[in-house]
Design an enzyme around this catalytic site. Structure first.
Site: not given
Ligand code: PRP
Length: 218
Positions: A83, A142, A170, A191-192, A198, A204
């Site tokens: 991401g 998150d 958040k 949810f954004v 994504d 993305r």
């Molecule tokens: C997202 C983002 C963080 C993580 C945060 O990655 O890039 O690394 O979630 O979430 P948290 O605070 O609840 O731990 P994701 O797992 O969606 O993978 P991606 O980057 O491949 O989309």
């Protein structure tokens, strides 16, 4: 070279001098790729939270803040795949100083156990961060579980320092306290998607960040 062979070769122009590309290298404004099929992509957003211009402006401010904090120090920024690709690319190009970039890919042990905070490293750093100043770059915090685990993992490698920069956070969703030095924006627990974020691996590549329209889920 024999004449017969020379005729088979394309006319080779003399090598041109590579144009100078001095630092700083800021993103050129106003350059847009052709829009995606808006009927199927942009219209899926019910609400645009941050436009491309707002994101670029905020990243520029964050880069300037980081530059001030690390003046005279070498700096390694670490992007968390996947991401953070967009944030890394644009943040890195907002610096007017040298930085180094590296990447990690991590995954929680299955969706059901994400709350355990246990993270698996899918791709580790290529860089030895011992004695280095490191800023972890992500697009969203998150629950805080991923970045909390990552911070302690990288801190155990004897770096000079480890800080976090995230575009979004958040506060209402946080389950684990995370010390975040650089935050683009705090957002509600919605949810954004877009700009690296994504929904089922799509959206993305949107330039804006927004919330999805209900018809996408149904
Ligand atoms: C997202 C983002 C963080 C993580 C945060 O990655 O890039 O690394 O979630 O979430 P948290 O605070 O609840 O731990 P994701 O797992 O969606 O993978 P991606 O980057 O491949 O989309």
């Amino acid at each position: 070279l024999p004449v017969a062979y020379r005729r088979l070769l394309p006319d080779l122009a003399p090598p041109r001098a590579k144009p100078a590309r001095p630092l700083p290298c800021h993103p050129s404004p106003g350059r847009r790729l052709p829009a995606m099929d808006s009927a199927h992509v942009e219209n899926d957003l019910v609400n645009v939270l941050f436009t491309e211009a707002q994101i670029q402006q905020r990243l520029q401010e964050m880069a300037e803040e980081i530059e001030r904090d690390y003046e005279g120090e070498e700096l390694l920024i670490v992007g968390i795949l996947r991401g953070a690709v967009m944030v890394m690319a644009d943040l890195a190009r907002s610096f007017s100083r040298h930085i180094e970039m590296d990447w990690m890919a991590v995954s929680s042990y299955g969706s059901g156990t994400k709350s355990s905070g246990v993270v698996r490293i899918l791709k580790d750093l290529d860089t030895d961060i011992s004695g280095r100043h490191v800023v972890i770059v992500d697009e969203i915090i998150d629950t805080g579980l991923t970045l909390s685990w990552l911070t302690s993992n990288l801190s155990s490698r004897n770096p000079a320092s480890v800080q976090i920069a995230t575009l979004l956070r958040k506060p209402e969703a946080l389950q684990m306290p995370v010390d975040v030095k650089y935050v683009g924006w705090d957002i509600p627990n919605e949810f954004v998607v877009g700009y690296g974020l994504d929904y089922r691996e799509k959206y993305r590549n949107l330039r804006d960040i927004g919330t999805l329209a209900p018809h996408v889920y149904s």
